[in-house]
Scaffold this active site. Sequence first.
Site, mmCIF file in Angstrom:
data_model
loop_
_atom_site.group_PDB
_atom_site.id
_atom_site.type_symbol
_atom_site.label_atom_id
_atom_site.label_comp_id
_atom_site.label_asym_id
_atom_site.label_seq_id
_atom_site.Cartn_x
_atom_site.Cartn_y
_atom_site.Cartn_z
ATOM 1 N N GLU A 121 8.049 0.145 2.377
ATOM 2 C CA GLU A 121 7.510 1.195 1.513
ATOM 3 C C GLU A 121 7.355 2.466 2.331
ATOM 4 O O GLU A 121 7.583 2.471 3.542
ATOM 5 C CB GLU A 121 6.181 0.749 0.912
ATOM 6 C CG GLU A 121 6.329 -0.437 -0.035
ATOM 7 C CD GLU A 121 5.021 -0.829 -0.675
ATOM 8 O OE1 GLU A 121 4.477 -0.037 -1.444
ATOM 9 O OE2 GLU A 121 4.537 -1.928 -0.378
ATOM 10 N N HIS A 237 0.095 8.427 -6.558
ATOM 11 C CA HIS A 237 1.328 7.650 -6.371
ATOM 12 C C HIS A 237 2.476 8.490 -6.919
ATOM 13 O O HIS A 237 2.371 9.037 -8.022
ATOM 14 C CB HIS A 237 1.251 6.315 -7.103
ATOM 15 C CG HIS A 237 2.295 5.348 -6.645
ATOM 16 N ND1 HIS A 237 3.624 5.475 -6.980
ATOM 17 C CD2 HIS A 237 2.213 4.258 -5.845
ATOM 18 C CE1 HIS A 237 4.309 4.495 -6.403
ATOM 19 N NE2 HIS A 237 3.476 3.742 -5.707
ATOM 20 N N ARG A 287 3.617 8.798 1.043
ATOM 21 C CA ARG A 287 3.608 9.140 -0.384
ATOM 22 C C ARG A 287 2.989 10.488 -0.694
ATOM 23 O O ARG A 287 3.290 11.069 -1.735
ATOM 24 C CB ARG A 287 3.020 8.013 -1.217
ATOM 25 C CG ARG A 287 1.629 7.639 -0.978
ATOM 26 C CD ARG A 287 1.213 6.567 -1.968
ATOM 27 N NE ARG A 287 1.983 5.337 -1.840
ATOM 28 C CZ ARG A 287 1.488 4.132 -2.120
ATOM 29 N NH1 ARG A 287 0.249 4.011 -2.541
ATOM 30 N NH2 ARG A 287 2.216 3.057 -2.001
ATOM 31 N N HIS A 346 -3.945 7.363 -7.891
ATOM 32 C CA HIS A 346 -3.646 5.957 -7.570
ATOM 33 C C HIS A 346 -4.700 5.300 -6.688
ATOM 34 O O HIS A 346 -5.072 4.166 -6.923
ATOM 35 C CB HIS A 346 -2.283 5.914 -6.886
ATOM 36 C CG HIS A 346 -1.815 4.551 -6.492
ATOM 37 N ND1 HIS A 346 -1.623 3.549 -7.419
ATOM 38 C CD2 HIS A 346 -1.494 4.014 -5.279
ATOM 39 C CE1 HIS A 346 -1.195 2.448 -6.791
ATOM 40 N NE2 HIS A 346 -1.128 2.707 -5.501
ATOM 41 N N ARG A 381 -3.433 6.997 2.819
ATOM 42 C CA ARG A 381 -3.278 5.563 3.108
ATOM 43 C C ARG A 381 -1.811 5.181 3.234
ATOM 44 O O ARG A 381 -0.981 5.571 2.407
ATOM 45 C CB ARG A 381 -3.917 4.763 1.976
ATOM 46 C CG ARG A 381 -3.768 3.266 2.096
ATOM 47 C CD ARG A 381 -4.413 2.604 0.908
ATOM 48 N NE ARG A 381 -3.770 3.032 -0.304
ATOM 49 C CZ ARG A 381 -2.869 2.321 -0.974
ATOM 50 N NH1 ARG A 381 -2.525 1.128 -0.535
ATOM 51 N NH2 ARG A 381 -2.328 2.778 -2.070
HETATM 52 C C1 SIN Z 1 3.263 0.279 -4.666
HETATM 53 O O1 SIN Z 1 3.642 -0.871 -4.894
HETATM 54 O O2 SIN Z 1 4.003 1.263 -4.643
HETATM 55 C C2 SIN Z 1 1.817 0.509 -4.411
HETATM 56 C C3 SIN Z 1 1.431 -0.155 -3.170
HETATM 57 C C4 SIN Z 1 0.173 0.473 -2.661
HETATM 58 O O3 SIN Z 1 -0.436 1.278 -3.347
HETATM 59 O O4 SIN Z 1 -0.181 0.167 -1.518
#
Ligand code: SIN
Length: 532
Positions: A121, A237, A287, A346, A381
């Site tokens: 991610e 997010h 993000r 988010h 985060r």
């Molecule tokens: C996601 O699956 O994109 C969210 C994961 C997260 O917020 O840590």
Amino acid sequence: MSGGAWEAAADLVVVGSGIAGLTAALGAAELGLRVVVVTKDAADAGATTWAQGGVAVVLGDVPGDSVETHVADTITTGAGLCDAAAVASILADGPAAVTRLRARGATFDRARTGALARTREGGHSAFRVIRAGGDATGAEIERALLGAARERGVALLTGQLAVDTLRADDGGVAGLALLDDAGRAGLLRAPAVLLATGGYGQLYASTTNPATATGDGLALALRAGAPAADLEFVQFHPTVLHVPGAGGTGVRPLVTEAVRGEGGVLRDRTGARFMVGVHPLAELAPRDVVAAAITRRLAETGAECVWLDATGVEDVARRFPTVTASCRAAGIDPVREPIPVTPAAHYACGGVLTDAAGRTPVRGLYAAGEVARTGLHGANRLASNSLLEGLVVGARAAHAVAAELAVPRSLPSGAAPARVLAVADRPVVQRAMSAGAGIGRDAAGLAAASDAVEAATGPGTAGDRADVEDAALTLLAAAVLAAAGTRTETRGCHVRTDHPERDDAWQRASLIVTLDNAGRPVVSTNLPAVAA
Ligand code: SIN
């Protein structure tokens, strides 16, 4: 009975039945404590169940990855505000925490080789995120922990909203005043209360958070005298499902970052990939970077959304069943067409100030999970660090409570204090926060949001669930706005359009929020010591 309220006692009351709360409750029960878990809705109605991406953890089976690299990625993403000691200690305990979780019955996906499957991610330099059910990681963890708690005989009271703390003569916390679905009051007396109530995404008109995320635990902690920190860092997010023409507000389905980790790319209305050149990791930048770039592109193009093109992701429907189901319910087939997405609120990077074992400076009060601020997340985060934090800090908090209970305290037997709450209408708060304290804030917008919330605020009562939740949101709106107005720089997910640069004067300086005697948020920069 006391004043008509039912009354019971325990060693530890845990508020919230997500990953942090259930891990703490199980740990405390295993240490021989009498534990009661209370939660305002169904046990699995919180944010844990909705988590898609996974758990970021280094288990030693990914060549080239290490805990040190995970620490470095976390600190880079946290933009100069992480507590390096907390990061190192929490991430180092990750493998043991995941091993315990698996022993409690959680099953993670495996690759064709038989090894645990990994995804990647934003902000991660390695494929280190483990997952369950493709994109249903939180649901599997919640299932396993609830099963383990039931098997262990942990008492679980659903439909009980925590309204206020009971106070002891030593100034500490001595239990909770509760309100059930039928408006009946209850008192749970306990020398230790652990808040694991999640975040406050409901402050915003558009969020990935469930309806439960009204910040009750954080508001309750502030009223009990606990400081909060880093509240200005609300993480948006980058990719939630947007149905063009449908208004784009309310609780929005997440499109996990792992879709980009497995090859999904972002395109604007012309079909151009706009993250290339913005950051070396392109769509897999942290993000805050992706959400800010999408917001800029929307302003430049005047479009309602951008598109996440997952048509090139191998076997996308099988790999991401939750995302696929949400898309198909909205008439979009991610196998054949790009998914319309926008950013939405988010995750709360800040929260109740705790040490890395969930202790707050208020005796008897603990916090773990999204409601807490341990210093792991800093100004932004790192994706999938939150489930790991809940596992590690939840387990440590159980031990911290057990150690503190070895020192006897005299606890009161009186009723909960009567309190009149300051309540603004929720849609007014959400509109004000979305307009003035979203991605890209400035002094004028923050002040306007503050004025709008204040003008809409009137008295409410602690005997009404909607009032208690709205009072929490009203207080947190004022707290977030005060912190965001004070931080005159751009850092992590706090983007000030009138102060667009990072300012070294703010490096390592967390803003602390406490309440004054009138219950109003006051911002300072001194980090108080957390009681050992
Ligand atoms: C996601 O699956 O994109 C969210 C994961 C997260 O917020 O840590």
